[in-house]
Design a protein around this motif. Structure first.
Motif, PDB file in Angstrom:
ATOM      1  N   ILE A 226       0.850  -1.185   0.000  1.00 31.01           N
ATOM      2  CA  ILE A 226       0.000   0.000   0.000  1.00 31.01           C
ATOM      3  C   ILE A 226       0.885   1.233   0.000  1.00 31.01           C
ATOM      4  CG2 ILE A 226      -1.670   1.309   1.330  1.00 31.01           C
ATOM      5  CD1 ILE A 226      -2.945  -1.228   2.148  1.00 31.01           C
TER       6      ILE A 226
ATOM      7  N   ARG B 288       0.906   5.664  -0.303  1.00 33.26           N
ATOM      8  CA  ARG B 288       0.131   6.899  -0.263  1.00 33.26           C
ATOM      9  C   ARG B 288       0.801   7.902  -1.186  1.00 33.26           C
ATOM     10  NH1 ARG B 288      -0.403   8.756   5.332  1.00 33.26           N
ATOM     11  NH2 ARG B 288      -2.359   7.620   5.390  1.00 33.26           N
TER      12      ARG B 288
ATOM     13  N   THR C 217      -4.643   6.855  -1.497  1.00 30.34           N
ATOM     14  CA  THR C 217      -3.956   5.616  -1.129  1.00 30.34           C
ATOM     15  C   THR C 217      -4.088   4.605  -2.262  1.00 30.34           C
ATOM     16  OG1 THR C 217      -4.727   6.091   1.080  1.00 30.34           O
ATOM     17  CG2 THR C 217      -3.681   3.988   0.732  1.00 30.34           C
TER      18      THR C 217
ATOM     19  N   ARG D 190      -3.336   0.653  -3.687  1.00 24.43           N
ATOM     20  CA  ARG D 190      -3.004  -0.721  -3.320  1.00 24.43           C
ATOM     21  C   ARG D 190      -2.438  -1.388  -4.563  1.00 24.43           C
ATOM     22  NH1 ARG D 190      -5.281  -5.712  -3.289  1.00 24.43           N
ATOM     23  NH2 ARG D 190      -4.988  -7.006  -1.418  1.00 24.43           N
TER      24      ARG D 190
ATOM     25  N   PHE E 161      -4.104  -0.574   7.065  1.00 20.98           N
ATOM     26  CA  PHE E 161      -4.110   0.825   6.666  1.00 20.98           C
ATOM     27  C   PHE E 161      -3.998   1.782   7.866  1.00 20.98           C
ATOM     28  CE2 PHE E 161      -6.694   4.645   5.998  1.00 20.98           C
ATOM     29  CZ  PHE E 161      -5.894   5.248   5.073  1.00 20.98           C
TER      30      PHE E 161
END
Lengths: 277, 115
Positions: A97, A99, A106, A108, A130
């Protein structure tokens, strides 16, 4: 095998319990420890070592040999965690993940997808569980960590005069790094204080302690008899013992700090040093 | 001056006590954090300022005593920075773990704290 181990444990435990009766009672005034040792420490401690805190003078001077092996035990604990838990990082296998910092979006990225560069300023990697933006916590930790570290140095350097010393100061230093790892993430903490640094600093701490003892031997006195360091430090024998305590405490602080941080890295990430608390 | 110190420290201890009672008596996780985080800060402020006043009024205004008083005040400052942050972090963790705040309505399919 288990049965053998059980028998060994029961035998050892039984022997220890059986022999407890031979110990002097708790606080017995006629116990060997109270008849000559304690009184000697209390009466001569300050004159011998120039350290008003008698706990420190007993710990690092009179009983310095014990403390050396205590430090070694801490070191061995760190190494044991390393050998038991550390695993090689397997590339891929799990989704990651990220950012996007300018927009706060965000992403993935599934296994096999194209990953941003490790040191990218635009994309910051998050743990798979998260985590939202935690400005308050991060900034508070940023304010508090330097004070913790200064206080830790004070505790180490002031161990002669007030409660404190190498163990406590080392734990405080380690706590500041662990706080950084908790408030930001484990990877950033490892970038600041890497596993290699931890291993080197731990060994260095034990080396400082044992090396001081060996230096005393070289100067013609007993192992860890800091009096012998007087000509090297340029002070009289009593002050040399005081300085010797400080040197040894610094060694202890190095070892304790590095080992606690290393144990934290291994325990919190299950040995992967990738994602953790 | 001693009376002022005693009053301050007693008030501080009262707040601590109220906080401890609150932690036990409040109905759920979030409301319990309220006494744990806030009332303790108040109690700390009162009792520590009482102690600082005591050091200054009984030992005289010497350098060492002023230093001790400053150290006592520093405790308050650091706790005032860290304690609300810790409470914030704990509440945040509770929300993220999916714990719903307590309400007076008793739902039938509620898996909240049964209080």
């Amino acid at each position: 095998m288990r049965l053998l181990a059980l028998i060994a444990v029961i035998l050892t435990g039984g022997l220890i319990i059986f022999q407890t009766g031979a110990f002097p009672d708790f606080g017995d005034a006629n116990a060997p420890a109270n008849t000559y040792l304690s009184t000697y420490y209390l009466e001569h401690g300050q004159a011998d070592t120039h350290a008003p805190n008698i706990v420190t003078s007993v710990l690092a001077d009179y009983r310095g040999y014990d403390t050396m092996f205590e430090t070694t035990v801490v070191f061995a604990a760190g190494l044991a965690c390393f050998f038991l838990l550390r695993r090689k990082k397997v590339p891929g296998g799990e989704p990651r993940i990220y950012r996007h910092m300018p927009t706060g979006i965000t992403l993935r990225i599934a296994d096999g997808g194209k990953l941003p560069a490790e040191d990218s300023e635009v994309f910051r990697r998050l743990d798979t569980e998260f985590v939202p933006q935690q400005l308050i916590i991060k900034n508070t930790c940023r304010i508090v960590i330097p004070f913790i570290q200064i206080f830790a140095l004070y505790v180490i350097a002031h161990g002669h005069y007030s409660p404190g010393g190498g163990f406590q100061g080392g734990v405080l230093l380690a706590a500041s790094i662990i706080l950084y790892a908790i408030s930001h993430d484990l990877r950033r903490a490892i970038r600041r204080f890497s596993e290699k640094t931890a291993a080197l600093m731990g060994s260095l701490g034990v080396l400082i302690y044992a090396g001081t003892g060996a230096l005393c031997l070289l100067m013609g006195a007993n192992f860890l008899n800091y009096k012998a360091l007087a000509p090297l430090l340029g002070v009289d024998a009593v002050m040399a013992r005081s300085h010797g305590i400080l040197i040894v405490e610094i060694g202890v602080a190095f070892a304790v700090m590095a080992m606690i941080i290393w144990i934290y890295y291994n325990l919190s990430s299950a040995g992967k040093h990738d994602e953790g608390l | 001056m001693t009376i002022v110190c005693i009053l301050l420290i007693t008030a501080g201890i009262f707040f601590f006590f109220a906080g401890a009672v609150g932690v036990i008596r409040f109905p759920d996780f979030y409301s319990r954090l309220h006494p744990a985080g806030m009332i303790d800060s108040m109690g700390l402020l009162l009792s520590m300022s009482g102690l600082a006043l005591y050091v200054l009024s009984h030992g005289g205004l010497t350098g060492a005593n002023i230093l001790t008083a400053i150290k006592i005040i520093l405790i308050v400052i650091f706790v005032y920075i860290t304690s609300p942050t810790a409470t914030h972090a704990i509440v945040d963790a509770g929300i993220r773990a999916g714990l719903a705040p307590w309400t007076k309505k008793i739902k039938e399919k509620s898996d909240d704290d049964p209080h």
